[in-house]
Design a protein around this motif. Structure first.
Motif, PDB file in Angstrom:
ATOM      1  N   LEU A  17       0.701  -1.357   0.039  1.00 44.41           N
ATOM      2  CA  LEU A  17       0.025  -0.095   0.029  1.00 44.41           C
ATOM      3  C   LEU A  17       0.786   1.415   0.070  1.00 44.41           C
ATOM      4  O   LEU A  17       0.257   2.345  -0.405  1.00 44.41           O
ATOM      5  N   ALA A  18       2.182   1.122   0.741  1.00 41.85           N
ATOM      6  CA  ALA A  18       3.011   2.261   0.541  1.00 41.85           C
ATOM      7  C   ALA A  18       3.296   2.913  -0.858  1.00 41.85           C
ATOM      8  O   ALA A  18       3.749   3.840  -1.053  1.00 41.85           O
ATOM      9  N   LEU A  19       3.127   1.937  -1.795  1.00 37.12           N
ATOM     10  CA  LEU A  19       3.342   2.356  -3.395  1.00 37.12           C
ATOM     11  C   LEU A  19       2.306   3.643  -3.837  1.00 37.12           C
ATOM     12  O   LEU A  19       2.616   4.141  -4.627  1.00 37.12           O
ATOM     13  N   LEU A  20       1.145   3.599  -3.038  1.00 35.80           N
ATOM     14  CA  LEU A  20       0.293   4.482  -3.575  1.00 35.80           C
ATOM     15  C   LEU A  20       0.500   5.683  -3.221  1.00 35.80           C
ATOM     16  O   LEU A  20       0.301   6.726  -4.059  1.00 35.80           O
ATOM     17  N   ALA A  21       1.509   5.894  -2.350  1.00 34.01           N
ATOM     18  CA  ALA A  21       1.838   7.278  -2.039  1.00 34.01           C
ATOM     19  C   ALA A  21       2.884   7.895  -2.901  1.00 34.01           C
ATOM     20  O   ALA A  21       3.021   9.198  -3.240  1.00 34.01           O
ATOM     21  N   GLU A  22       3.470   6.831  -3.918  1.00 32.15           N
ATOM     22  CA  GLU A  22       4.377   7.585  -5.020  1.00 32.15           C
ATOM     23  C   GLU A  22       3.577   7.739  -6.051  1.00 32.15           C
ATOM     24  O   GLU A  22       4.266   8.263  -7.130  1.00 32.15           O
ATOM     25  N   ILE A  23       2.343   7.441  -6.452  1.00 35.59           N
ATOM     26  CA  ILE A  23       1.714   7.732  -7.363  1.00 35.59           C
ATOM     27  C   ILE A  23       1.522   9.224  -7.530  1.00 35.59           C
ATOM     28  O   ILE A  23       1.297   9.906  -6.777  1.00 35.59           O
ATOM     29  N   PRO A  24       1.705   9.893  -8.728  1.00 37.32           N
ATOM     30  CA  PRO A  24       1.616  11.490  -8.870  1.00 37.32           C
ATOM     31  C   PRO A  24       0.350  11.860  -8.845  1.00 37.32           C
ATOM     32  O   PRO A  24      -0.649  11.151  -9.107  1.00 37.32           O
ATOM     33  N   ALA A  25       0.182  13.054  -8.069  1.00 39.83           N
ATOM     34  CA  ALA A  25      -1.251  13.452  -7.858  1.00 39.83           C
ATOM     35  C   ALA A  25      -2.198  13.418  -9.106  1.00 39.83           C
ATOM     36  O   ALA A  25      -3.301  13.333  -8.941  1.00 39.83           O
ATOM     37  N   ASP A  26      -1.579  14.101 -10.173  1.00 42.77           N
ATOM     38  CA  ASP A  26      -2.330  14.241 -11.338  1.00 42.77           C
ATOM     39  C   ASP A  26      -3.044  12.788 -12.045  1.00 42.77           C
ATOM     40  O   ASP A  26      -4.171  12.761 -12.345  1.00 42.77           O
ATOM     41  N   ALA A  27      -2.163  11.983 -11.829  1.00 45.11           N
ATOM     42  CA  ALA A  27      -2.519  10.218 -12.340  1.00 45.11           C
ATOM     43  C   ALA A  27      -3.739   9.899 -11.445  1.00 45.11           C
ATOM     44  O   ALA A  27      -4.676   9.373 -11.890  1.00 45.11           O
ATOM     45  N   ALA A  28      -3.693  10.220 -10.083  1.00 44.28           N
ATOM     46  CA  ALA A  28      -4.539   9.770  -9.074  1.00 44.28           C
ATOM     47  C   ALA A  28      -5.968  10.610  -9.464  1.00 44.28           C
ATOM     48  O   ALA A  28      -7.025   9.813  -9.334  1.00 44.28           O
ATOM     49  N   ARG A  29      -5.742  11.765  -9.606  1.00 51.04           N
ATOM     50  CA  ARG A  29      -6.808  12.467  -9.768  1.00 51.04           C
ATOM     51  C   ARG A  29      -7.908  12.066 -10.891  1.00 51.04           C
ATOM     52  O   ARG A  29      -9.080  12.314 -11.092  1.00 51.04           O
ATOM     53  N   GLY A  30      -7.070  11.656 -11.802  1.00 47.71           N
ATOM     54  CA  GLY A  30      -7.614  11.546 -13.316  1.00 47.71           C
ATOM     55  C   GLY A  30      -8.112  10.020 -13.458  1.00 47.71           C
ATOM     56  O   GLY A  30      -8.829   9.481 -14.377  1.00 47.71           O
ATOM     57  N   ASN A  31      -7.979   9.107 -12.373  1.00 47.39           N
ATOM     58  CA  ASN A  31      -8.444   7.874 -12.209  1.00 47.39           C
ATOM     59  C   ASN A  31     -10.041   7.851 -12.194  1.00 47.39           C
ATOM     60  O   ASN A  31     -10.699   8.532 -11.176  1.00 47.39           O
ATOM     61  N   ALA A  32     -10.739   6.896 -12.703  1.00 45.00           N
ATOM     62  CA  ALA A  32     -12.163   7.144 -12.684  1.00 45.00           C
ATOM     63  C   ALA A  32     -12.691   6.661 -11.315  1.00 45.00           C
ATOM     64  O   ALA A  32     -13.744   7.318 -10.747  1.00 45.00           O
ATOM     65  N   ASP A  33     -12.033   5.684 -10.632  1.00 39.45           N
ATOM     66  CA  ASP A  33     -12.722   5.409  -9.308  1.00 39.45           C
ATOM     67  C   ASP A  33     -12.340   6.077  -8.074  1.00 39.45           C
ATOM     68  O   ASP A  33     -13.198   6.656  -7.391  1.00 39.45           O
ATOM     69  N   VAL A  34     -11.197   6.986  -8.393  1.00 37.84           N
ATOM     70  CA  VAL A  34     -11.018   8.141  -7.478  1.00 37.84           C
ATOM     71  C   VAL A  34     -11.758   9.171  -7.696  1.00 37.84           C
ATOM     72  O   VAL A  34     -12.186   9.904  -6.832  1.00 37.84           O
ATOM     73  N   ILE A  35     -11.957   9.826  -8.944  1.00 35.12           N
ATOM     74  CA  ILE A  35     -13.176  10.619  -9.204  1.00 35.12           C
ATOM     75  C   ILE A  35     -14.566  10.303  -8.747  1.00 35.12           C
ATOM     76  O   ILE A  35     -15.185  11.194  -8.161  1.00 35.12           O
ATOM     77  N   ALA A  36     -14.951   8.938  -8.694  1.00 37.31           N
ATOM     78  CA  ALA A  36     -16.237   8.581  -8.193  1.00 37.31           C
ATOM     79  C   ALA A  36     -16.111   8.804  -6.436  1.00 37.31           C
ATOM     80  O   ALA A  36     -17.106   9.195  -6.151  1.00 37.31           O
ATOM     81  N   ILE A  37     -14.969   8.578  -6.091  1.00 36.78           N
ATOM     82  CA  ILE A  37     -14.866   8.623  -4.625  1.00 36.78           C
ATOM     83  C   ILE A  37     -15.053   9.990  -4.188  1.00 36.78           C
ATOM     84  O   ILE A  37     -15.723  10.464  -3.308  1.00 36.78           O
TER      85      ILE A  37
END
Length: 344
Positions: A252-272
């Motif tokens: 799960l620590a790998l999630l902290a290394e994902i660029p913020a823009d990539a996370a914001r553009g993910n469909a599941d994250v947008i739904a959350i």
């Protein structure tokens, strides 16, 4: 001591006077005096205000010739000398003599600086929890050599052969209180930095962290690596999970290394993010993701499990995720975590 000072003031020979000054400080060092005593003796010998300052702690001592703390506003130093320890300047000593410096002032300050370095090396810093933020930042920095880090840790009071664990905290309580609770046995040091409070300790009892404090705990590696881990773990804390050990995060620590823009553009994250507009639904999803069980989530929220089931069915349709399937639950957990990390 006062008699010696009086005799020194009557000497005409610079060489003999210098020898007497050296002997004077040798005597003080054999008596293992502390910094205030050194400054007091120096002021009496020089017949003017003498001062000592330690860079790491910011401690300043000014003594007057009468043996008391100087209460007059500081005057520009007439002479200064650095205090060095292991080739590092750790402080300064000075005299505030009106008029021209005395011929023996240079010798006096040289010996005072040597004696002050010996006191710091012998006794170390005061046994307090709060420390100079600049010194703590130096100890946990990834951009310094190990010799400089070792000096910083020594000045903080840590032995060279003991592992250091770092805790990153968000707390409304004073950091010294939190530090004393997580490490009842010394040494422990704490300081506020820009984005989080920092606690350094050789032993740690996370169970002592009080309610209302969020804490990320790093591993017992090098202080810089432990600090990076602690900051990452702190990002994963929530009101339901206020204490996170980096070692427990695993992949799960790998999630902290994902660029913020990539996370914001993910469909599941947008739904959350859309779901977050309804706090009740977000809390229900959080409880279900935390437990993986309808009944346990219902217990957490003090609701009937049938009510939770109906809510989750609606939430699943909103997210476009089947929350009853293991894959759907995994997607929801990852998306919820990634969304929270965007706020840190």
């Amino acid at each position: 001591m006062e008699a010696l000072a009086q005799r020194l003031s009557q000497l005409d020979s610079h060489v003999e006077g210098a020898i007497r000054v050296v002997a004077f400080y040798d005597t003080l060092m054999r008596r293992r005096v502390d910094l205030p005593a050194l400054a007091r003796a120096s002021a009496g010998l020089a017949e003017c205000v003498a001062g000592v300052r330690l860079h790491g702690t910011g401690r300043v001592i000014r003594m007057a010739p009468d043996g008391k703390e100087a209460t007059t506003p500081p005057s520009p130093p007439s002479s200064t000398a650095p205090i060095t320890l292991d080739d590092e300047e750790i402080g300064t000593v000075w005299l505030e003599r009106p008029g021209r410096p005395s011929p023996l002032d240079e010798v006096l300050l040289d010996r005072l600086a040597i004696a002050a370095a010996g006191v710091v090396e012998r006794y170390g810093p005061a046994r307090t929890t709060m420390a100079d933020p600049a010194l703590v930042e130096l100890a946990i920095s990834a951009n310094i050599d190990e010799a400089a880090r070792a000096r910083a840790l020594r000045l903080l009071g840590f032995a060279a052969d003991l592992p250091i664990r770092v805790v990153a905290v968000h707390s409304r309580l004073p950091l010294d209180q939190v530090g004393a609770l997580v490490c009842p046995a010394r040494p422990v040091k704490a300081a506020p930095l820009a984005d989080a409070g920092v606690i350094l300790a050789t032993t740690l009892d996370p169970a002592g962290i009080p309610a209302g404090v969020r804490a990320g705990v790093g591993g017992a590696e090098s202080p810089d690596r432990s600090w990076q881990q602690a900051r990452t773990a702190l990002r994963f804390t929530t009101a339901r999970r206020p204490i996170v050990h980096h070692g427990d995060l695993g992949a799960l620590a790998l999630l902290a290394e994902i660029p913020a823009d990539a996370a914001r553009g993910n469909a599941d994250v947008i739904a959350i993010a859309r779901l977050a507009g309804t706090p009740e639904d977000l809390e229900t999803l959080d409880a279900y993701c935390a437990t993986g069980s309808l009944r346990q989530a219902a217990d957490l929220l003090h609701l009937h499990h049938s009510s939770i089931a109906r809510r989750l069915e609606q939430i699943g349709r909103s997210l476009g995720i089947d929350l009853t399937e293991p894959t759907g639950l995994t997607r929801a957990r990852i998306a919820l975590t990634a969304w929270r990390l965007l706020d840190d």
